[in-house]
Design an enzyme around this catalytic site. Structure first.
Site: not given
Length: 345
Positions: A66, A228
């Site tokens: 991320h 995700h």
């Protein structure tokens, strides 16, 4: 799969080493102390001057992939530590506990946790273990994603890009000397007033998986994706940027937060790239966000946040986040910070 890696199973370790070399002040440049250092034997980055005596320490983290979240936000004015799990995998309680001990300055440690089952369980366990060592902890669970109520990884809404605004506001409050209960109250208030939703044109490829998480045709897009690599809640043919923004904002503005208020409401706005979207396209999207908010009597407070804040590897797409502001939030959003991803603030 084409990636600039040595080995998938070493990606997180080597990333953190590179971050420490780049931002840790260990290159011999003018005696610079740097922003971060890595805890020995742990996938944890802490601010270089940790622990800061008498200050509540702010700790966050989650799966890698991320970036710049979360280690990119470690430093004065934001996080005291970030715990990195493997790609899209929660860090275990051990590194969270070690981070907690490393940054505790005697005023307590506050966890900013995204609402994913593994993250919540492991941060809670770390907090319990810290308590046995007389370290006071508390936490907030961020659930700003309006796309879904439950998902593969969550019970309730997911925590996504709005988490970064919690980092910034809580980090500013901690540096201002706020107590642990005061930061808990502020974080809860931010979470209650922030909403996000994202879309994607492509999937992403986790290094150890070696293939996309989902297949999507060249002329299709996903609405309501997760960070995700989760596919969206709806798949449609690609539409122009303005139409896509309208779809996302319809969901965000139609949620439980009243962004209009009486006489106009100030909001912070984030247009967040998912990792593979050019800035050109993010600014095209922001232009429509600005116009829609103006049409609804909603004021964009300060400069908008346009860039890659909470990504999903190389996924092409973006999310829109709105935070309804009060005076305290405004003050801490504007407070100075010094972090590796500082160019984003």
């Amino acid at each position: 799969m084409k990636k600039v890696l040595n080995a998938p199973d070493r990606a997180v370790e080597e990333m953190l080493r590179g971050m420490e070399l780049a931002h840790g002040g260990r290159n011999g440049n003018d005696g610079e102390s740097g922003l971060i250092r890595r805890l020995s034997g742990q996938t944890v980055a802490v601010r270089a001057d940790a622990p800061v005596s008498g200050k509540v320490a702010i700790v966050s983290g989650g799966g890698s992939g991320h970036e710049p979240a979360h280690a990119g936000y470690v430093g004065p004015g934001m996080l005291d530590a970030a715990c990195a799990g493997e790609v899209f995998t929660s860090p275990s309680p051990e590194p969270v506990l070690e981070a907690t001990k490393a940054v505790d300055g005697g005023a307590g440690v506050f966890y900013v946790v995204k609402n994913y089952t593994g993250d919540v369980l492991n941060f809670e366990m770390a907090g319990e273990l810290a308590g046995t060592e007389d370290i006071e902890t508390d936490y907030v669970v961020i659930n700003d994603d309006v796309a879904v109520e439950d998902s593969t990884h969550t019970t309730g809404r997911r925590g996504v890009a709005g988490t970064v605004l919690v980092h910034k506001i809580c980090g500013g409050a901690a540096d201002d000397g706020k107590s642990l209960p005061e930061i808990k109250s502020l974080a809860a208030r931010v979470n209650e007033n922030v909403r996000s939703m994202g879309m994607a044109l492509t999937s992403c490829v986790p290094p150890e998986r070696g293939e996309p998480i989902f297949d999507i045709a060249e002329d299709e897009m996903e609405l309501g994706i997760g960070i995700h690599g989760e596919p969206g809640t709806e798949r449609r043919k690609i539409e122009p940027a303005d139409s896509i923004v309208d779809m996302l904002l319809e969901k965000v503005l139609g949620d439980s937060v009243d962004y209009s208020g009486s006489g106009g409401q100030d909001v912070a706005v984030m247009v967040n790239g998912m990792g593979g979207t050019p800035l050109m396209e993010l600014y095209v999207a922001y232009a429509r966000v600005h116009d829609v908010l103006a049409e609804n009597g909603i004021n964009v407070h300060g400069a908008p946040y346009v860039g890659e804040y909470m990504t999903s590897l190389e996924m092409a797409g973006f999310s829109v986040t709105l935070l309804k502001l009060d005076d305290e939030m405004k003050r801490y959003l504007a407070a100075p910070c010094s972090v590796a991803a500082g160019g984003l603030f």
